[in-house]
Design a protein around this motif. Sequence first.
Motif, PDB file in Angstrom:
ATOM      1  N   LEU A  50     -21.691   2.783   0.918  1.00 26.36           N
ATOM      2  CA  LEU A  50     -21.996   4.067   0.294  1.00 26.36           C
ATOM      3  C   LEU A  50     -21.057   4.403  -0.851  1.00 26.36           C
ATOM      4  CD1 LEU A  50     -24.110   6.263   0.663  1.00 26.36           C
ATOM      5  CD2 LEU A  50     -22.515   7.461   2.183  1.00 26.36           C
ATOM      6  N   TYR A  51     -19.778   4.065  -0.706  1.00 31.12           N
ATOM      7  CA  TYR A  51     -18.789   4.452  -1.719  1.00 31.12           C
ATOM      8  C   TYR A  51     -18.359   3.269  -2.581  1.00 31.12           C
ATOM      9  CZ  TYR A  51     -18.686   8.485   1.328  1.00 31.12           C
ATOM     10  OH  TYR A  51     -19.060   9.575   2.087  1.00 31.12           O
ATOM     11  N   SER A  52     -19.165   2.222  -2.577  1.00 30.47           N
ATOM     12  CA  SER A  52     -18.794   1.007  -3.306  1.00 30.47           C
ATOM     13  C   SER A  52     -19.391   0.944  -4.706  1.00 30.47           C
ATOM     14  CB  SER A  52     -19.250  -0.222  -2.515  1.00 30.47           C
ATOM     15  OG  SER A  52     -20.665  -0.235  -2.425  1.00 30.47           O
ATOM     16  N   GLY A  53     -20.275   1.894  -5.033  1.00 31.74           N
ATOM     17  CA  GLY A  53     -20.923   1.863  -6.337  1.00 31.74           C
ATOM     18  C   GLY A  53     -22.127   0.947  -6.394  1.00 31.74           C
ATOM     19  N   VAL A  54     -22.511   0.357  -5.243  1.00 32.03           N
ATOM     20  CA  VAL A  54     -23.676  -0.521  -5.200  1.00 32.03           C
ATOM     21  C   VAL A  54     -24.939   0.340  -5.248  1.00 32.03           C
ATOM     22  CG1 VAL A  54     -24.925  -2.208  -3.800  1.00 32.03           C
ATOM     23  CG2 VAL A  54     -22.427  -2.258  -3.886  1.00 32.03           C
ATOM     24  N   PRO A  55     -25.913   0.014  -6.108  1.00 34.80           N
ATOM     25  CA  PRO A  55     -27.154   0.792  -6.191  1.00 34.80           C
ATOM     26  C   PRO A  55     -27.883   0.845  -4.845  1.00 34.80           C
ATOM     27  CG  PRO A  55     -26.985  -0.724  -8.037  1.00 34.80           C
ATOM     28  CD  PRO A  55     -25.887  -1.084  -7.085  1.00 34.80           C
ATOM     29  N   ARG A  56     -28.658   1.895  -4.652  1.00 35.02           N
ATOM     30  CA  ARG A  56     -29.302   2.150  -3.363  1.00 35.02           C
ATOM     31  C   ARG A  56     -30.178   0.980  -2.908  1.00 35.02           C
ATOM     32  NH1 ARG A  56     -32.415   7.785  -1.847  1.00 35.02           N
ATOM     33  NH2 ARG A  56     -32.782   7.313   0.371  1.00 35.02           N
ATOM     34  N   VAL A  80       0.792  -1.227   0.000  1.00 39.12           N
ATOM     35  CA  VAL A  80       0.000   0.000   0.000  1.00 39.12           C
ATOM     36  C   VAL A  80       0.828   1.283   0.000  1.00 39.12           C
ATOM     37  CG1 VAL A  80      -1.825  -1.235   1.219  1.00 39.12           C
ATOM     38  CG2 VAL A  80      -0.202   0.136   2.525  1.00 39.12           C
ATOM     39  N   GLY A  81       2.132   1.160   0.124  1.00 41.79           N
ATOM     40  CA  GLY A  81       2.970   2.340   0.304  1.00 41.79           C
ATOM     41  C   GLY A  81       2.868   3.363  -0.803  1.00 41.79           C
ATOM     42  N   SER A  82       2.730   2.926  -2.054  1.00 44.82           N
ATOM     43  CA  SER A  82       2.710   3.854  -3.179  1.00 44.82           C
ATOM     44  C   SER A  82       1.298   4.200  -3.645  1.00 44.82           C
ATOM     45  CB  SER A  82       3.496   3.261  -4.351  1.00 44.82           C
ATOM     46  OG  SER A  82       2.902   2.043  -4.772  1.00 44.82           O
ATOM     47  N   MET A  83       0.282   3.714  -2.932  1.00 45.01           N
ATOM     48  CA  MET A  83      -1.095   3.961  -3.356  1.00 45.01           C
ATOM     49  C   MET A  83      -1.514   5.404  -3.092  1.00 45.01           C
ATOM     50  SD  MET A  83      -3.274   0.587  -2.287  1.00 45.01           S
ATOM     51  CE  MET A  83      -3.125  -0.945  -3.200  1.00 45.01           C
ATOM     52  N   THR A  84      -2.381   5.923  -3.967  1.00 40.33           N
ATOM     53  CA  THR A  84      -2.975   7.236  -3.747  1.00 40.33           C
ATOM     54  C   THR A  84      -4.080   7.112  -2.697  1.00 40.33           C
ATOM     55  OG1 THR A  84      -4.683   6.946  -5.427  1.00 40.33           O
ATOM     56  CG2 THR A  84      -2.546   7.801  -6.171  1.00 40.33           C
ATOM     57  N   ASP A  85      -4.559   8.257  -2.217  1.00 33.57           N
ATOM     58  CA  ASP A  85      -5.644   8.238  -1.242  1.00 33.57           C
ATOM     59  C   ASP A  85      -6.888   7.556  -1.818  1.00 33.57           C
ATOM     60  OD1 ASP A  85      -4.056   9.503   0.611  1.00 33.57           O
ATOM     61  OD2 ASP A  85      -4.905  11.496   0.279  1.00 33.57           O
ATOM     62  N   ASP A  86      -7.180   7.815  -3.088  1.00 31.12           N
ATOM     63  CA  ASP A  86      -8.339   7.173  -3.718  1.00 31.12           C
ATOM     64  C   ASP A  86      -8.155   5.666  -3.805  1.00 31.12           C
ATOM     65  OD1 ASP A  86      -9.656   9.564  -3.994  1.00 31.12           O
ATOM     66  OD2 ASP A  86      -9.156   9.834  -6.120  1.00 31.12           O
ATOM     67  N   GLU A  87      -6.946   5.241  -4.126  1.00 32.01           N
ATOM     68  CA  GLU A  87      -6.679   3.801  -4.206  1.00 32.01           C
ATOM     69  C   GLU A  87      -6.782   3.151  -2.828  1.00 32.01           C
ATOM     70  OE1 GLU A  87      -3.656   3.665  -8.063  1.00 32.01           O
ATOM     71  OE2 GLU A  87      -2.850   4.057  -6.051  1.00 32.01           O
ATOM     72  N   LEU A  88      -6.322   3.867  -1.790  1.00 35.19           N
ATOM     73  CA  LEU A  88      -6.447   3.335  -0.433  1.00 35.19           C
ATOM     74  C   LEU A  88      -7.906   3.236  -0.010  1.00 35.19           C
ATOM     75  CD1 LEU A  88      -3.537   5.133   1.456  1.00 35.19           C
ATOM     76  CD2 LEU A  88      -3.672   2.723   0.830  1.00 35.19           C
ATOM     77  N   SER A  89      -8.710   4.222  -0.388  1.00 37.52           N
ATOM     78  CA  SER A  89     -10.139   4.169  -0.080  1.00 37.52           C
ATOM     79  C   SER A  89     -10.794   2.962  -0.737  1.00 37.52           C
ATOM     80  CB  SER A  89     -10.834   5.455  -0.545  1.00 37.52           C
ATOM     81  OG  SER A  89     -10.384   6.564   0.212  1.00 37.52           O
ATOM     82  N   ALA A  90     -10.413   2.702  -1.985  1.00 42.05           N
ATOM     83  CA  ALA A  90     -10.960   1.543  -2.695  1.00 42.05           C
ATOM     84  C   ALA A  90     -10.516   0.245  -2.021  1.00 42.05           C
ATOM     85  CB  ALA A  90     -10.522   1.568  -4.152  1.00 42.05           C
ATOM     86  N   LEU A  91      -9.262   0.192  -1.586  1.00 40.40           N
ATOM     87  CA  LEU A  91      -8.751  -0.999  -0.895  1.00 40.40           C
ATOM     88  C   LEU A  91      -9.512  -1.242   0.400  1.00 40.40           C
ATOM     89  CD1 LEU A  91      -5.907  -2.890  -0.963  1.00 40.40           C
ATOM     90  CD2 LEU A  91      -5.608  -1.599   1.133  1.00 40.40           C
ATOM     91  N   ARG A  92      -9.740  -0.171   1.170  1.00 46.81           N
ATOM     92  CA  ARG A  92     -10.507  -0.316   2.410  1.00 46.81           C
ATOM     93  C   ARG A  92     -11.917  -0.820   2.119  1.00 46.81           C
ATOM     94  NH1 ARG A  92      -7.713   4.433   3.865  1.00 46.81           N
ATOM     95  NH2 ARG A  92      -9.391   5.747   3.073  1.00 46.81           N
ATOM     96  N   GLY A  93     -12.550  -0.253   1.088  1.00 48.72           N
ATOM     97  CA  GLY A  93     -13.901  -0.667   0.751  1.00 48.72           C
ATOM     98  C   GLY A  93     -13.989  -2.128   0.355  1.00 48.72           C
ATOM     99  N   GLU A  94     -12.940  -2.642  -0.260  1.00 48.94           N
ATOM    100  CA  GLU A  94     -12.933  -4.024  -0.748  1.00 48.94           C
ATOM    101  C   GLU A  94     -12.513  -5.023   0.324  1.00 48.94           C
ATOM    102  OE1 GLU A  94     -13.002  -7.250  -3.604  1.00 48.94           O
ATOM    103  OE2 GLU A  94     -13.933  -5.279  -3.518  1.00 48.94           O
TER     104      GLU A  94
END
Length: 242
Positions: A125-131, A85-99
């Motif tokens: 909420l931030y996973s792209g899953v429909p409501r 995870v060291g070189s990941m961007t904040d967005d990539e880290l958020s996606a990793l946490r979500g997964e």
Amino acid sequence: MAPATVTREASRATPSRTDVVLSLRDVVKTYGEVGALRGVSLDVSAGELVAIVGPSGSGKSTMLNIVGTLDRPTSGTVTIAGDEVGSMTDDELSALRGEHIGFVFQHFHLQSGATAAENVADGLLYSGVPRRERHERAVAALGRVGLGHRVDHRPPQLSGGEKQRVAIARAIVGEPTILLADEPTGALDSASGAAILGLLRELNDGGTTVLVITHDLELAASLPRRVRVRDGRIEADSGSEQ
């Protein structure tokens, strides 16, 4: 199992119990001149149930933040589910946490004006899953933790143990690889705490890797693996004992 869950599970391989899903190597974390972690190395395999135990100021909360990718180490490497995870961007880290990562906190962090199902659905909420699917999966997760009859209740209508079950349902609704439970019984009476610990064991029996961060030596002693932290270092690890 809902079709969406089948699709999601088919998209990633299920690790065997011997696969390492979390690896820390020589992790150092400093805040100014204060060394919160001092060269920590740790491997956790898929399906383990681990207590990270230590007194206040030992570094266990910092380790939680590092493992949960909420903070970055000053040096060393952190690998989650095969991704360094060291070189990941904040967005990539958020996606990793979500997964891959679910969080359970001592004080629940529930929205008092939202129903149990709405609080749990927020975990997607931030996973792209429909409501609509978020709601369906939230109801299913509440069923898993024994709260299928409380989906429309709001936190003020729930006991402490029920609130923690809602928090656990929110953490597992995305089917994370690793569940991080920060003092999950600390705000509960002994009976509710025992029930929550039993639930974490059930989730672990179902294949979820669970890390319980605690200062409670009795709770830690009841778990199959204990990693004792003191002064920013791992002082003992029952998983390395022969």
